[in-house]
Design a protein around this motif. Structure first.
Motif, PDB file in Angstrom:
ATOM      1  N   GLU A 101       0.690  -1.188   0.116  1.00 45.88           N
ATOM      2  CA  GLU A 101      -0.040   0.095   0.102  1.00 45.88           C
ATOM      3  C   GLU A 101       0.796   1.262   0.113  1.00 45.88           C
ATOM      4  O   GLU A 101       0.340   2.459  -0.285  1.00 45.88           O
ATOM      5  N   LEU A 102       2.238   1.053   0.488  1.00 45.30           N
ATOM      6  CA  LEU A 102       2.913   2.369   0.384  1.00 45.30           C
ATOM      7  C   LEU A 102       3.538   2.750  -1.031  1.00 45.30           C
ATOM      8  O   LEU A 102       4.217   3.847  -1.038  1.00 45.30           O
ATOM      9  N   LEU A 103       3.429   1.899  -2.096  1.00 48.69           N
ATOM     10  CA  LEU A 103       4.034   2.147  -3.384  1.00 48.69           C
ATOM     11  C   LEU A 103       3.174   3.028  -4.342  1.00 48.69           C
ATOM     12  O   LEU A 103       3.409   3.379  -5.485  1.00 48.69           O
ATOM     13  N   SER A 104       1.775   2.969  -4.054  1.00 46.92           N
ATOM     14  CA  SER A 104       0.913   3.819  -4.949  1.00 46.92           C
ATOM     15  C   SER A 104      -0.143   4.384  -4.065  1.00 46.92           C
ATOM     16  O   SER A 104      -0.683   3.722  -3.122  1.00 46.92           O
ATOM     17  N   GLU A 105      -0.787   5.540  -4.579  1.00 41.04           N
ATOM     18  CA  GLU A 105      -2.026   6.005  -3.933  1.00 41.04           C
ATOM     19  C   GLU A 105      -3.131   5.311  -4.096  1.00 41.04           C
ATOM     20  O   GLU A 105      -3.376   4.780  -5.349  1.00 41.04           O
ATOM     21  N   ARG A 106      -4.088   4.617  -3.300  1.00 44.44           N
ATOM     22  CA  ARG A 106      -4.735   3.867  -3.565  1.00 44.44           C
ATOM     23  C   ARG A 106      -6.333   4.608  -3.818  1.00 44.44           C
ATOM     24  O   ARG A 106      -6.604   5.629  -2.951  1.00 44.44           O
ATOM     25  N   GLN A 107      -6.622   4.326  -4.863  1.00 44.12           N
ATOM     26  CA  GLN A 107      -8.140   4.964  -5.137  1.00 44.12           C
ATOM     27  C   GLN A 107      -9.241   4.051  -5.766  1.00 44.12           C
ATOM     28  O   GLN A 107      -8.792   2.788  -6.328  1.00 44.12           O
ATOM     29  N   ALA A 108     -10.250   4.373  -5.619  1.00 46.28           N
ATOM     30  CA  ALA A 108     -11.509   3.292  -6.018  1.00 46.28           C
ATOM     31  C   ALA A 108     -11.350   3.076  -7.478  1.00 46.28           C
ATOM     32  O   ALA A 108     -11.433   2.033  -8.025  1.00 46.28           O
ATOM     33  N   PHE A 109     -11.023   4.087  -8.321  1.00 48.01           N
ATOM     34  CA  PHE A 109     -10.992   4.089  -9.750  1.00 48.01           C
ATOM     35  C   PHE A 109      -9.811   4.607 -10.052  1.00 48.01           C
ATOM     36  O   PHE A 109      -9.897   5.753 -10.599  1.00 48.01           O
ATOM     37  N   PRO A 110      -8.742   3.955  -9.982  1.00 47.79           N
ATOM     38  CA  PRO A 110      -7.384   4.509 -10.558  1.00 47.79           C
ATOM     39  C   PRO A 110      -7.265   4.475 -12.344  1.00 47.79           C
ATOM     40  O   PRO A 110      -7.872   3.669 -12.782  1.00 47.79           O
ATOM     41  N   SER A 111      -6.738   5.526 -12.705  1.00 50.30           N
ATOM     42  CA  SER A 111      -6.478   5.552 -14.115  1.00 50.30           C
ATOM     43  C   SER A 111      -5.212   4.855 -14.392  1.00 50.30           C
ATOM     44  O   SER A 111      -4.223   4.692 -13.549  1.00 50.30           O
ATOM     45  N   PRO A 112      -4.926   4.351 -15.572  1.00 49.12           N
ATOM     46  CA  PRO A 112      -3.668   3.756 -15.849  1.00 49.12           C
ATOM     47  C   PRO A 112      -2.646   4.771 -15.601  1.00 49.12           C
ATOM     48  O   PRO A 112      -1.425   4.165 -15.116  1.00 49.12           O
ATOM     49  N   GLU A 113      -2.748   5.929 -15.785  1.00 51.46           N
ATOM     50  CA  GLU A 113      -1.539   6.728 -15.530  1.00 51.46           C
ATOM     51  C   GLU A 113      -1.272   7.087 -14.106  1.00 51.46           C
ATOM     52  O   GLU A 113       0.025   7.384 -13.751  1.00 51.46           O
ATOM     53  N   THR A 114      -2.302   6.605 -13.331  1.00 53.57           N
ATOM     54  CA  THR A 114      -1.746   6.656 -11.817  1.00 53.57           C
ATOM     55  C   THR A 114      -0.348   5.858 -11.511  1.00 53.57           C
ATOM     56  O   THR A 114       0.482   6.306 -10.639  1.00 53.57           O
TER      57      THR A 114
END
Length: 354
Positions: A101-114
């Motif tokens: 969970e530390l490697l990326s911001e967790r979003q319900a609908f992440p975009s590929p660019e995330t």
């Protein structure tokens, strides 16, 4: 279920023998579901088989997080979960990969660019590229095969008003957890949409072990709010048939809504609470592919794929049961043919159709 078939299958495998089946009281929980925690996750023979199948599993620094995942599988209580206050996710403690969970911001609908900020982790294709391929190359093939299937007798949907446990193994469809919902596992019915599976493989879609198939939601129906609670994966969804007026609501407070677009793959982190809806009068069909979370490295994904493949195989061997995503007849046929002895049967979606 056929224990004799499972015994014949066991005789074809030269690897570490499966653990003996534990007493039923240790296998089945009060609600009738299987307790894999005590059946496999705490079984030393199972992890011996994993260590044999995954090079460096016990000491490779690149697999440190996967060893932490193993410790969670072994020690955390089956079914125990937690809500992550910072994000609103709902996760099972057993299925957390430490540090993921530390490697990326967790979003319900992440975009590929995330995920572009993540360093290259050895992927053969980027998430931006494979999501585009899923929508523009895989989906058209799936749409065509699905329409042909639905127009054929063997592709008929189940009766929504029949008892939930009234199984029709002649149908590729199975009911889901709310009225009007049915799904077709492409692992279980590879011959129904073979060109879709072949296209998915050559497009480099990083599908994982769990859910790959077509989901149908009847018109004027809404699903229940739930979380799949597995933070090591994402779901990629592309519309196939009848998606006008249909979509998904997700997030900590169910504050985000997305509708389907024919030219795009919708990414959902289904460890967030979410539900589906269909406000139209016609059935909605979407292709759902659960994929490894992009923050996992290639070597970590391979290790996880092996762990879950061995879990599925042990489910057949030790419990004489069909794993999630498979029917009894499909597994029995694979046992008779010897296909289940091949690791690719469990990890390669296009196995047997190429």
């Amino acid at each position: 279920r056929n224990r004799l078939s499972a015994k014949r299958f066991a005789q074809t495998i030269s690897e570490t023998p499966p653990p003996p089946a534990p007493p039923a009281s240790e296998v089945y929980q009060s609600d009738g579901s299987v307790n894999h925690h005590d059946t496999f996750w705490r079984n030393d023979n199972f992890w011996t088989a994993v260590a044999k199948a995954v090079p460096g599993f016990e000491n490779d620094p690149a697999l440190a997080r996967i060893r932490g995942f193993m410790d969670n599988l072994k020690t955390q209580e089956c079914g125990a979960g937690r809500d992550i206050a910072e994000t609103g996710q709902q996760v099972l403690l057993q299925y957390e990969v430490p540090g993921l969970e530390l490697l990326s911001e967790r979003q319900a609908f992440p975009s590929p660019e995330t995920f572009q900020a993540l360093e290259d982790m050895g992927d053969s294709i980027s998430i931006v590229e494979w999501t585009k391929s899923l929508a523009t190359e895989v989906a058209p093939v799936a749409r065509d095969e699905l329409r042909k299937l639905l127009s054929a007798k063997e592709g008929a949907l189940l009766d929504d008003d029949a008892p939930f446990d009234d199984l029709d193994f002649a149908s590729p469809w199975r009911k889901m957890g709310w009225y009007g919902s049915q799904w077709m596992s492409l692992r279980n019915t590879r011959s129904t949409m073979p060109e879709t599976l072949k296209k998915m493989k050559v497009s480099g879609i990083p599908y994982c072990h769990r859910y790959v198939g077509v989901a149908r939601l009847k018109g004027r129906c809404t699903g229940t709010v739930h979380s799949d609670r597995r933070p090591y994966l994402l779901a990629a969804l592309v519309p196939l048939v009848g998606t006008e007026g249909a979509g998904i609501v997700a997030g900590r407070d169910l504050e985000q809504q997305r509708t389907y677009k024919e030219t795009e793959a919708l990414l959902l982190d289904n460890s967030f609470p979410h539900y589906v809806y269909n406000h139209s009068d016609e059935d909605r069909f979407v292709l759902i592919v659960e994929v490894w979370h992009p923050a996992l490295t290639a070597v970590e994904r391979d290790a996880l794929a092996t762990i879950f493949a061995l879990n599925d195989r042990m489910t057949v061997l030790a419990l004489s049961m069909a794993p999630f995503g498979f029917s009894d007849p499909a597994i029995e046929a694979a046992i008779e043919s010897g296909e289940v002895a091949d690791p690719r049967f469990w990890t390669d979606l296009a196995y047997g159709v190429e």
